[in-house]
Design a protein around this motif. Structure first.
Motif, PDB file in Angstrom:
ATOM      1  N   THR A 159      74.730  50.832  14.728  1.00  0.00           N
ATOM      2  CA  THR A 159      74.664  52.235  14.363  1.00  0.00           C
ATOM      3  C   THR A 159      73.191  52.656  14.369  1.00  0.00           C
TER       4      THR A 159
ATOM      5  N   LEU B  64      74.246  52.537   4.961  1.00  0.00           N
ATOM      6  CA  LEU B  64      75.064  51.967   6.021  1.00  0.00           C
ATOM      7  C   LEU B  64      76.204  51.159   5.404  1.00  0.00           C
ATOM      8  N   SER B  65      77.343  51.173   6.095  1.00  0.00           N
ATOM      9  CA  SER B  65      78.500  50.388   5.658  1.00  0.00           C
ATOM     10  C   SER B  65      78.945  49.476   6.783  1.00  0.00           C
ATOM     11  N   CYS B  66      79.425  48.308   6.419  1.00  0.00           N
ATOM     12  CA  CYS B  66      79.934  47.342   7.402  1.00  0.00           C
ATOM     13  C   CYS B  66      81.270  46.808   6.896  1.00  0.00           C
TER      14      CYS B  66
ATOM     15  N   TYR C 277      72.454  46.609  13.207  1.00  0.00           N
ATOM     16  CA  TYR C 277      73.649  45.821  13.474  1.00  0.00           C
ATOM     17  C   TYR C 277      74.065  45.051  12.229  1.00  0.00           C
ATOM     18  N   CYS C 278      75.362  45.000  12.007  1.00  0.00           N
ATOM     19  CA  CYS C 278      75.924  44.146  10.970  1.00  0.00           C
ATOM     20  C   CYS C 278      76.284  42.808  11.609  1.00  0.00           C
TER      21      CYS C 278
ATOM     22  N   GLU D  83      80.481  49.141  11.805  1.00  0.00           N
ATOM     23  CA  GLU D  83      79.388  49.797  11.073  1.00  0.00           C
ATOM     24  C   GLU D  83      79.596  51.305  11.044  1.00  0.00           C
TER      25      GLU D  83
ATOM     26  N   TRP E 108      72.367  42.666   7.673  1.00  0.00           N
ATOM     27  CA  TRP E 108      71.925  43.707   8.579  1.00  0.00           C
ATOM     28  C   TRP E 108      70.696  43.269   9.356  1.00  0.00           C
TER      29      TRP E 108
END
Length: 125
Positions: free
Chosen positions: A120, A20-22, A95-96, A6, A36
């Motif tokens: 994150t 956000l990126s995962c 959390y992813c 993440e 997420w």
């Protein structure tokens, strides 16, 4: 070895935005569910938004509908969470998570996911 990485958390004022990126670092089935979840101090982990990567179907918690958008870039093996109109109550560790198969029922139930990222932090003041 499946890893979810993440990024994109941070601190923002109420009304602001974050994305956000995962990144999924291993090859999984095209048909999987990714999403997420978040956990605030003293609270249980809760589902925020998930996406079936095969069909593109999305699922949202009522508390974020209209404000958050989950999307995917299959070529980049990445899922995103665009968070707009952030509120202090959105403050949490995000959390992813991923699992094989489409999201379907119980898409926002954490116990249905067997792969998790490290999280994150998102702080809204």
């Amino acid at each position: 070895h499946v890893q979810l990485v993440e990024s994109g958390g941070g601190s923002v004022q109420a009304g602001g935005s974050l994305r956000l990126s995962c990144l999924l670092t291993a090859i999984m089935s095209k048909h999987k569910c990714m999403g997420w979840f978040r956990q605030a101090p003293g609270a249980e982990r809760e589902g925020v938004a998930t996406i079936s990567t095969g069909s593109g179907s999305t699922y949202y918690a009522d508390s974020v509908k209209g404000r958050f958008t989950i999307s995917q870039d299959n070529a980049a093996n990445t899922v995103y969470l665009q968070m707009n109109s952030l509120k202090p109550e959105d403050t949490a560790m995000y959390y992813c998570a991923a699992r094989t198969g489409s999201c379907g029922g119980y898409a926002l139930v954490p116990s249905n996911y067997n792969y998790w990222g490290q999280g994150t932090q998102v702080t809204v003041s």
